[in-house]
Design a protein around this motif. Structure first.
Motif, PDB file in Angstrom:
ATOM      1  N   ILE A   1      35.898  44.227  67.068  1.00 27.00           N
ATOM      2  CA  ILE A   1      34.511  44.213  66.868  1.00 27.00           C
ATOM      3  C   ILE A   1      33.937  45.585  66.688  1.00 27.00           C
ATOM      4  CG2 ILE A   1      33.743  41.973  67.009  1.00 27.00           C
ATOM      5  CD1 ILE A   1      32.839  42.483  69.750  1.00 27.00           C
ATOM      6  N   VAL A   2      32.889  46.037  65.904  1.00 26.42           N
ATOM      7  CA  VAL A   2      32.258  47.224  65.825  1.00 26.42           C
ATOM      8  C   VAL A   2      30.646  46.681  65.987  1.00 26.42           C
ATOM      9  CG1 VAL A   2      31.211  49.180  64.653  1.00 26.42           C
ATOM     10  CG2 VAL A   2      33.753  48.737  64.657  1.00 26.42           C
ATOM     11  N   VAL A   3      29.921  47.108  67.032  1.00 26.87           N
ATOM     12  CA  VAL A   3      28.680  46.694  66.940  1.00 26.87           C
ATOM     13  C   VAL A   3      27.833  47.966  66.985  1.00 26.87           C
ATOM     14  CG1 VAL A   3      26.596  45.671  68.709  1.00 26.87           C
ATOM     15  CG2 VAL A   3      29.020  45.102  68.951  1.00 26.87           C
ATOM     16  N   ALA A   4      26.908  48.074  65.788  1.00 33.13           N
ATOM     17  CA  ALA A   4      26.157  49.055  65.145  1.00 33.13           C
ATOM     18  C   ALA A   4      24.821  48.979  64.855  1.00 33.13           C
ATOM     19  CB  ALA A   4      26.785  49.791  63.835  1.00 33.13           C
ATOM     20  N   GLN A   5      23.979  50.007  65.293  1.00 34.24           N
ATOM     21  CA  GLN A   5      22.597  49.773  65.278  1.00 34.24           C
ATOM     22  C   GLN A   5      22.179  50.386  63.906  1.00 34.24           C
ATOM     23  OE1 GLN A   5      19.867  51.623  67.838  1.00 34.24           O
ATOM     24  NE2 GLN A   5      17.940  50.483  67.264  1.00 34.24           N
ATOM     25  N   LEU A   6      21.392  49.632  62.907  1.00 31.17           N
ATOM     26  CA  LEU A   6      21.100  50.245  61.512  1.00 31.17           C
ATOM     27  C   LEU A   6      19.786  51.122  61.584  1.00 31.17           C
ATOM     28  CD1 LEU A   6      22.456  47.360  59.435  1.00 31.17           C
ATOM     29  CD2 LEU A   6      23.704  49.239  60.300  1.00 31.17           C
ATOM     30  N   GLU A   7      19.684  52.021  60.597  1.00 31.36           N
ATOM     31  CA  GLU A   7      18.519  52.693  60.426  1.00 31.36           C
ATOM     32  C   GLU A   7      17.476  51.723  59.656  1.00 31.36           C
ATOM     33  OE1 GLU A   7      19.574  56.327  58.222  1.00 31.36           O
ATOM     34  OE2 GLU A   7      20.272  57.206  59.959  1.00 31.36           O
ATOM     35  N   THR A   8      16.109  51.944  59.790  1.00 35.64           N
ATOM     36  CA  THR A   8      15.206  51.306  59.286  1.00 35.64           C
ATOM     37  C   THR A   8      15.264  51.504  57.971  1.00 35.64           C
ATOM     38  OG1 THR A   8      13.689  51.347  61.267  1.00 35.64           O
ATOM     39  CG2 THR A   8      12.759  50.887  59.171  1.00 35.64           C
ATOM     40  N   GLY A   9      15.336  50.152  56.884  1.00 32.45           N
ATOM     41  CA  GLY A   9      15.235  50.222  55.376  1.00 32.45           C
ATOM     42  C   GLY A   9      16.513  50.620  54.951  1.00 32.45           C
ATOM     43  N   VAL A  10      17.663  50.875  55.663  1.00 34.22           N
ATOM     44  CA  VAL A  10      18.859  50.846  54.936  1.00 34.22           C
ATOM     45  C   VAL A  10      19.524  49.658  54.367  1.00 34.22           C
ATOM     46  CG1 VAL A  10      20.426  50.979  56.974  1.00 34.22           C
ATOM     47  CG2 VAL A  10      21.179  52.275  55.077  1.00 34.22           C
ATOM     48  N   ALA A  11      20.291  49.412  53.520  1.00 34.04           N
ATOM     49  CA  ALA A  11      20.727  48.378  52.978  1.00 34.04           C
ATOM     50  C   ALA A  11      22.220  48.314  53.683  1.00 34.04           C
ATOM     51  CB  ALA A  11      20.903  48.341  51.600  1.00 34.04           C
ATOM     52  N   LEU A  12      22.382  47.132  54.281  1.00 32.08           N
ATOM     53  CA  LEU A  12      23.714  46.818  54.688  1.00 32.08           C
ATOM     54  C   LEU A  12      24.782  47.211  53.840  1.00 32.08           C
ATOM     55  CD1 LEU A  12      25.365  45.905  57.103  1.00 32.08           C
ATOM     56  CD2 LEU A  12      24.805  43.366  56.253  1.00 32.08           C
ATOM     57  N   GLU A  13      24.976  46.815  52.664  1.00 35.74           N
ATOM     58  CA  GLU A  13      25.585  47.157  51.719  1.00 35.74           C
ATOM     59  C   GLU A  13      26.013  48.867  51.363  1.00 35.74           C
ATOM     60  OE1 GLU A  13      22.727  45.322  50.528  1.00 35.74           O
ATOM     61  OE2 GLU A  13      23.665  43.510  51.025  1.00 35.74           O
ATOM     62  N   ASP A  14      24.955  49.346  51.733  1.00 35.34           N
ATOM     63  CA  ASP A  14      25.212  50.862  51.892  1.00 35.34           C
ATOM     64  C   ASP A  14      25.774  51.573  52.912  1.00 35.34           C
ATOM     65  OD1 ASP A  14      23.809  51.267  49.422  1.00 35.34           O
ATOM     66  OD2 ASP A  14      21.889  51.497  50.339  1.00 35.34           O
ATOM     67  N   VAL A  15      25.568  50.750  54.094  1.00 35.46           N
ATOM     68  CA  VAL A  15      26.616  50.917  55.295  1.00 35.46           C
ATOM     69  C   VAL A  15      27.833  50.607  55.293  1.00 35.46           C
ATOM     70  CG1 VAL A  15      26.819  50.544  57.785  1.00 35.46           C
ATOM     71  CG2 VAL A  15      24.269  50.772  56.830  1.00 35.46           C
ATOM     72  N   LEU A  16      28.244  49.395  54.585  1.00 37.62           N
ATOM     73  CA  LEU A  16      29.411  49.000  54.421  1.00 37.62           C
ATOM     74  C   LEU A  16      30.184  49.766  53.261  1.00 37.62           C
ATOM     75  CD1 LEU A  16      29.004  45.076  54.367  1.00 37.62           C
ATOM     76  CD2 LEU A  16      29.829  46.438  56.252  1.00 37.62           C
ATOM     77  N   ALA A  17      29.690  50.201  52.257  1.00 44.95           N
ATOM     78  CA  ALA A  17      30.388  50.902  51.176  1.00 44.95           C
ATOM     79  C   ALA A  17      30.643  52.458  51.776  1.00 44.95           C
ATOM     80  CB  ALA A  17      29.328  51.227  50.120  1.00 44.95           C
ATOM     81  N   SER A  18      29.658  52.912  52.830  1.00 48.63           N
ATOM     82  CA  SER A  18      30.192  54.308  53.507  1.00 48.63           C
ATOM     83  C   SER A  18      31.169  54.351  54.722  1.00 48.63           C
ATOM     84  CB  SER A  18      28.770  54.985  53.882  1.00 48.63           C
ATOM     85  OG  SER A  18      28.332  54.260  55.080  1.00 48.63           O
ATOM     86  N   ASP A  19      31.493  52.893  54.959  1.00 53.55           N
ATOM     87  CA  ASP A  19      32.383  52.842  56.186  1.00 53.55           C
ATOM     88  C   ASP A  19      31.519  53.324  57.268  1.00 53.55           C
ATOM     89  OD1 ASP A  19      34.628  51.937  54.731  1.00 53.55           O
ATOM     90  OD2 ASP A  19      35.109  53.751  54.381  1.00 53.55           O
ATOM     91  N   GLY A  20      30.190  53.352  57.247  1.00 53.10           N
ATOM     92  CA  GLY A  20      29.351  53.484  58.422  1.00 53.10           C
ATOM     93  C   GLY A  20      28.928  54.965  58.506  1.00 53.10           C
ATOM     94  N   ASP A  21      29.309  55.550  57.657  1.00 51.94           N
ATOM     95  CA  ASP A  21      28.816  57.158  57.571  1.00 51.94           C
ATOM     96  C   ASP A  21      27.660  57.241  57.066  1.00 51.94           C
ATOM     97  OD1 ASP A  21      31.480  58.047  58.304  1.00 51.94           O
ATOM     98  OD2 ASP A  21      32.163  58.286  56.388  1.00 51.94           O
ATOM     99  N   VAL A  22      26.870  56.337  56.874  1.00 47.83           N
ATOM    100  CA  VAL A  22      25.486  56.214  56.307  1.00 47.83           C
ATOM    101  C   VAL A  22      24.537  55.090  56.787  1.00 47.83           C
ATOM    102  CG1 VAL A  22      23.720  55.886  54.276  1.00 47.83           C
ATOM    103  CG2 VAL A  22      25.924  57.470  53.928  1.00 47.83           C
TER     104      VAL A  22
END
Length: 161
Positions: free
Chosen positions: A86-107
């Protein structure tokens, strides 16, 4: 990964491969000053943290996720036939989860911590202080076809207040 051929997930259950990864990580820390991906203390149950149990299987997490800020030890039991982490990650406000997944967490990721790999029947732990915001729990390990477990449904989004 080359010796794993068509089964890249085999690397995460091969003791020799895991030992080689640990050696590489130690070399990077000593020679390059790079920190390991997670501190050892994050992979232990913290007696001051609230325990959250997670059951992992293909391709889902069973979890009653927290909603309040605080320190949590996520204890994952692998009830599946494939290795999971498991990776537990805090997301930036307004970022789409799909964008995070597509970037492998780089965005779109503010911070992320990960557990050790839990083989089938095994267990792993990650302890993290959850601050208010959007968080996600994912398993990024690829299946035999090379597709991330997260993309197959092993993710859970949390809103922490």
């Amino acid at each position: 990964f080359e010796s794993a051929g068509d089964n890249p997930q085999a690397v995460f259950t091969d003791a020799a491969a895991l030992a080689a990864i640990e050696e590489l990580t130690a070399f990077e820390a000593e020679a390059c000053g790079l920190e390991p991906p997670e501190a050892a203390s994050n992979n232990e149950i913290d007696s001051d943290a609230t325990r959250v149990d997670i059951t992992a299987s293909e391709y889902r997490f069973d979890i009653d996720g927290p909603t309040a800020a605080g320190s949590y030890s996520f204890v994952m039991t692998n009830a599946g036939d494939e290795p999971h982490l498991i990776v537990v990650a805090q997301l930036e406000t307004g970022v789409a989860l799909e964008d995070v997944l597509a970037s492998d967490g780089d965005v779109g990721v503010i911070e992320a911590v990960e557990s050790a790999v839990a083989p089938p029947g095994g267990e792993s732990v990650v302890t993290v202080d959850l601050e208010p915001g959007r968080w996600v729990i994912v398993c990024p390990i690829p299946n035999e076809a090379g597709e991330s477990h997260a993309n197959l449904g092993m993710l859970r989004e949390l809103t922490i207040s």
